[in-house]
Design a protein around this motif. Structure first.
Motif, PDB file in Angstrom:
ATOM      1  N   CYS A 277      -3.722   2.227   4.707  1.00 10.39           N
ATOM      2  CA  CYS A 277      -3.488   0.944   4.458  1.00 10.39           C
ATOM      3  C   CYS A 277      -3.228   0.226   2.605  1.00 10.39           C
ATOM      4  O   CYS A 277      -4.294  -0.701   1.991  1.00 10.39           O
ATOM      5  CB  CYS A 277      -3.344   0.008   5.045  1.00 10.39           C
TER       6      CYS A 277
ATOM      7  N   ARG B  52      -0.063  -0.182   0.623  1.00 12.40           N
ATOM      8  CA  ARG B  52       0.353  -1.685   1.371  1.00 12.40           C
ATOM      9  C   ARG B  52       1.988  -1.725   2.071  1.00 12.40           C
ATOM     10  O   ARG B  52       2.226  -2.187   3.089  1.00 12.40           O
ATOM     11  CB  ARG B  52       0.427  -2.951   0.274  1.00 12.40           C
TER      12      ARG B  52
ATOM     13  N   CYS C  75       2.198   0.389   5.347  1.00  8.74           N
ATOM     14  CA  CYS C  75       1.360  -0.951   7.186  1.00  8.74           C
ATOM     15  C   CYS C  75       2.354  -1.990   6.676  1.00  8.74           C
ATOM     16  O   CYS C  75       2.205  -3.140   7.263  1.00  8.74           O
ATOM     17  CB  CYS C  75      -0.405  -0.944   6.267  1.00  8.74           C
TER      18      CYS C  75
END
Length: 132
Positions: A86, A89, A92
């Protein structure tokens, strides 16, 4: 008098039907699933989308554009072990994760998320840059 009311009702129904045919419909389950598959593929996520359901949506209008937000629930199965890092970003976000997570071979992730669309001449343009 009753015939006039019936005529007006039929004319109204016909006008609505024609407007629906000419308008671009809101993104649905099939469109959302295709967009999510494309986004996961572009992010290098090795999971397979096994279910997708639109749970809500809303139209947004600004002076410059019309947009649509689609909330979804999805299940993604990982055919091989997968490490969701993650630090990126966007990878995820589409999986509905807030932190890095490991998945075992065959594991199924139940995810929730939001997809965004902008209305264009060709239809609704999604985050995968395709028009639907």
């Amino acid at each position: 008098m009753k015939l006039r009311g019936l005529g007006l009702a039929l004319a109204g129904a016909a006008a609505l039907a024609l407007a629906a045919c000419n308008g671009v419909r809101e993104p649905n389950d099939a469109v959302g699933a295709k967009v999510l598959r494309n986004l996961l593929s572009k992010q290098g996520v090795s999971g397979k989308l096994i279910s997708f359901k639109k749970i809500d949506g809303r139209a947004l209008k600004t002076p410059n554009a019309e947009a649509y937000e689609l909330w979804y629930e999805a299940e993604v199965q990982f055919p091989e072990a997968y490490e969701a890092d993650c630090a990126d970003r966007s990878r995820c976000a589409y999986l509905g994760l807030t932190q890095s997570q490991s998945f075992q071979k065959g594991e199924v992730l139940k995810a929730e998320g939001t997809l965004h669309f902008v209305r264009a001449e060709k239809g609704w343009v999604a985050e995968d840059q395709n028009a639907y």
